[in-house]
Design a protein around this motif. Structure first.
Motif, mmCIF file in Angstrom:
data_model
loop_
_atom_site.group_PDB
_atom_site.id
_atom_site.type_symbol
_atom_site.label_atom_id
_atom_site.label_comp_id
_atom_site.label_asym_id
_atom_site.label_seq_id
_atom_site.Cartn_x
_atom_site.Cartn_y
_atom_site.Cartn_z
ATOM 1 N N ARG A 260 0.828 -1.210 0.000
ATOM 2 C CA ARG A 260 0.000 0.000 0.000
ATOM 3 C C ARG A 260 0.862 1.261 0.000
ATOM 4 N N PHE A 261 1.971 1.206 0.734
ATOM 5 C CA PHE A 261 2.851 2.371 0.812
ATOM 6 C C PHE A 261 3.438 2.715 -0.556
ATOM 7 N N THR A 262 3.802 1.716 -1.321
ATOM 8 C CA THR A 262 4.462 1.953 -2.613
ATOM 9 C C THR A 262 3.483 1.999 -3.788
ATOM 10 N N ALA A 263 2.197 1.795 -3.526
ATOM 11 C CA ALA A 263 1.212 1.750 -4.616
ATOM 12 C C ALA A 263 1.289 3.010 -5.479
ATOM 13 N N GLY A 264 1.424 2.813 -6.779
ATOM 14 C CA GLY A 264 1.477 3.921 -7.723
ATOM 15 C C GLY A 264 2.856 4.479 -7.975
ATOM 16 N N ALA A 265 3.834 4.097 -7.152
ATOM 17 C CA ALA A 265 5.209 4.593 -7.346
ATOM 18 C C ALA A 265 5.916 3.758 -8.404
ATOM 19 N N ARG A 266 6.716 4.408 -9.220
ATOM 20 C CA ARG A 266 7.463 3.716 -10.274
ATOM 21 C C ARG A 266 8.930 3.618 -9.910
ATOM 22 N N PRO A 267 9.575 2.507 -10.264
ATOM 23 C CA PRO A 267 11.010 2.385 -10.003
ATOM 24 C C PRO A 267 11.798 3.502 -10.689
ATOM 25 N N ILE A 268 12.837 3.944 -10.030
ATOM 26 C CA ILE A 268 13.730 4.974 -10.556
ATOM 27 C C ILE A 268 14.743 4.320 -11.486
ATOM 28 N N THR A 269 14.988 4.930 -12.620
ATOM 29 C CA THR A 269 16.022 4.453 -13.531
ATOM 30 C C THR A 269 17.092 5.529 -13.685
ATOM 31 N N ASP A 270 18.218 5.145 -14.260
ATOM 32 C CA ASP A 270 19.278 6.136 -14.497
ATOM 33 C C ASP A 270 18.772 7.301 -15.338
ATOM 34 N N ALA A 271 17.846 7.013 -16.233
ATOM 35 C CA ALA A 271 17.359 8.041 -17.156
ATOM 36 C C ALA A 271 16.558 9.130 -16.454
ATOM 37 N N ASP A 272 15.890 8.786 -15.337
ATOM 38 C CA ASP A 272 15.040 9.786 -14.678
ATOM 39 C C ASP A 272 15.410 10.033 -13.213
ATOM 40 N N ALA A 273 16.552 9.533 -12.794
ATOM 41 C CA ALA A 273 16.950 9.666 -11.386
ATOM 42 C C ALA A 273 17.212 11.119 -11.002
ATOM 43 N N GLU A 274 16.850 11.452 -9.781
ATOM 44 C CA GLU A 274 17.111 12.771 -9.211
ATOM 45 C C GLU A 274 17.682 12.598 -7.807
ATOM 46 N N PRO A 275 18.412 13.588 -7.304
ATOM 47 C CA PRO A 275 18.907 13.483 -5.921
ATOM 48 C C PRO A 275 17.747 13.410 -4.933
ATOM 49 N N SER A 276 18.013 12.870 -3.765
ATOM 50 C CA SER A 276 16.996 12.840 -2.721
ATOM 51 C C SER A 276 16.684 14.273 -2.280
ATOM 52 N N PRO A 277 15.531 14.483 -1.643
ATOM 53 C CA PRO A 277 15.162 15.843 -1.224
ATOM 54 C C PRO A 277 16.171 16.448 -0.261
ATOM 55 N N ALA A 278 16.321 17.755 -0.359
ATOM 56 C CA ALA A 278 17.207 18.466 0.571
ATOM 57 C C ALA A 278 16.536 18.573 1.931
ATOM 58 N N PRO A 279 17.276 18.347 3.011
ATOM 59 C CA PRO A 279 16.679 18.494 4.349
ATOM 60 C C PRO A 279 16.408 19.960 4.656
ATOM 61 N N PRO A 280 15.447 20.237 5.530
ATOM 62 C CA PRO A 280 15.190 21.625 5.928
ATOM 63 C C PRO A 280 16.445 22.258 6.512
ATOM 64 N N ALA A 281 16.643 23.528 6.228
ATOM 65 C CA ALA A 281 17.864 24.220 6.663
ATOM 66 C C ALA A 281 18.047 24.180 8.172
ATOM 67 N N GLU A 282 16.939 24.194 8.922
ATOM 68 C CA GLU A 282 17.042 24.253 10.380
ATOM 69 C C GLU A 282 17.255 22.895 11.026
ATOM 70 N N LEU A 283 17.198 21.813 10.247
ATOM 71 C CA LEU A 283 17.235 20.471 10.820
ATOM 72 C C LEU A 283 18.519 20.199 11.584
ATOM 73 N N PHE A 284 19.649 20.678 11.069
ATOM 74 C CA PHE A 284 20.938 20.361 11.676
ATOM 75 C C PHE A 284 21.573 21.550 12.386
ATOM 76 N N THR A 285 20.789 22.574 12.659
ATOM 77 C CA THR A 285 21.357 23.776 13.279
ATOM 78 C C THR A 285 22.028 23.462 14.598
ATOM 79 N N THR A 286 21.347 22.693 15.444
ATOM 80 C CA THR A 286 21.909 22.367 16.759
ATOM 81 C C THR A 286 23.115 21.461 16.640
ATOM 82 N N ALA A 287 22.994 20.458 15.738
ATOM 83 C CA ALA A 287 24.091 19.496 15.591
ATOM 84 C C ALA A 287 25.358 20.143 15.071
ATOM 85 N N ALA A 288 25.190 21.207 14.274
ATOM 86 C CA ALA A 288 26.352 21.838 13.656
ATOM 87 C C ALA A 288 27.069 22.800 14.595
#
Length: 297
Positions: A260-288
């Motif tokens: 159910r989680f993956t329903a409708g999602a298509r496998p990624i291929t080299d032809a259409d691959a994109e980087p993973s989403p960028a994390p929010p800028a504030e996510l690592f503020t404390t860690a940094a």
């Protein structure tokens, strides 16, 4: 403490609660938490989930052949060496400056550890290679690893060429028949990238499961999700028990729920691959923000 190659800063931030522990950052993004005094301690929740997979991959203490794609501070490699002596491991990272800092500041041979030839054989061997993860994976001999771990980020994002079905197929080829592929995914609402990555892995492997914090799984916040796959049954019951017992309890999604989680999602291929989403800028503020100026031993 900071080492600054041309591509950006590599920093070590001391852990105020664990004297011999450090967080390794690259360009402000946490890469690893390493406890030099206790390699069995896994601070980051997603690394704990990798650790559960290591624990369940074979009978306790049995050595494994492990390929770490994205070696970071070698946290998981140290854990494998401590819990499964005589394991043979290869850690690959494309960031030469980061690898240099790890070798100099977070060495594998610490004061108090024996470094004789005999003790090295018992502990096993961890080799480190500076290279592109996909290039190394595609050169690996078929069936040469029991576990392939992909923890691949640059600037907080997984590069596109390391997300595709072609990359996943190379991982499957490098694994033994009952081997396990594990990947760390960074994603947030609406988890579209994770759904596509799950569909990609399931197009290659017969079995898969997803492990994450319930809030991340519901798309409430950005976080890490661990996707595990194999050509044989995964130890989902054991993974579920261990994830539920983590300091920040996780859930395991598999079977019809993963359908159910993956329903409708298509496998990624080299032809259409994109980087993973960028994390929010504030996510690592404390860690940094450095909390100590200690240098590692």
């Amino acid at each position: 403490m900071s080492d600054q190659p041309g591509s950006g800063a590599v920093d070590l931030v001391g852990d105020p609660d664990r004297y011999a522990a450090w967080t390794l950052l690259a360009d402000g993004f946490p890469q690893s938490h390493v406890d030099l005094g206790d390699p069995r301690h896994l601070e980051f929740e997603y690394v704990r989930r990798f650790g559960h997979l290591v624990d369940l991959a074979a009978p306790a203490g049995e050595p494994l052949r492990v390929l770490h794609l994205g070696g970071g501070g070698l946290t998981l490699a140290r854990y494998v060496a401590a819990t499964r002596p005589r394991s043979r491991q290869l850690a690959v990272d494309c960031n030469a400056a980061l690898v240099d800092v790890v070798r100099r500041r977070l060495p594998l041979d610490q004061p108090g550890r024996r470094t004789s030839r005999t003790s090295r054989t018992v502990a096993g061997r961890i080799r480190i290679q500076v290279a592109d993860a996909r290039a190394v994976l595609e050169r690996a001999a078929a069936g040469s690893f029991d576990l392939v771990v992909a923890d691949l980020f640059a600037g907080g994002r997984t590069p596109a060429h390391l997300t595709s079905a072609e990359f996943t197929a190379a991982a499957a080829r490098a694994l033994a028949a009952a081997g396990v592929y594990a990947v760390n995914i960074g994603d947030g609402p609406s988890l579209a990238h994770t759904r596509a990555r799950s569909a990609t892995v399931r197009s290659v492997f017969a079995r898969a499961c997803l492990i994450a914090d319930p809030g991340v799984l519901r798309g409430r916040r950005f976080g890490n999700l661990v996707l595990a796959a194999s050509q044989v049954e995964l130890p989902v019951a054991g993974l579920a028990r261990r994830a539920a017992g983590d300091p920040f309890a996780g859930r395991v999604v598999h079977g019809s729920e993963l359908d159910r989680f993956t329903a409708g999602a298509r496998p990624i291929t080299d032809a259409d691959a994109e980087p993973s989403p960028a994390p929010p800028a504030e996510l690592f503020t404390t860690a940094a923000r450095p909390r100590r100026s200690r240098r590692p031993a």
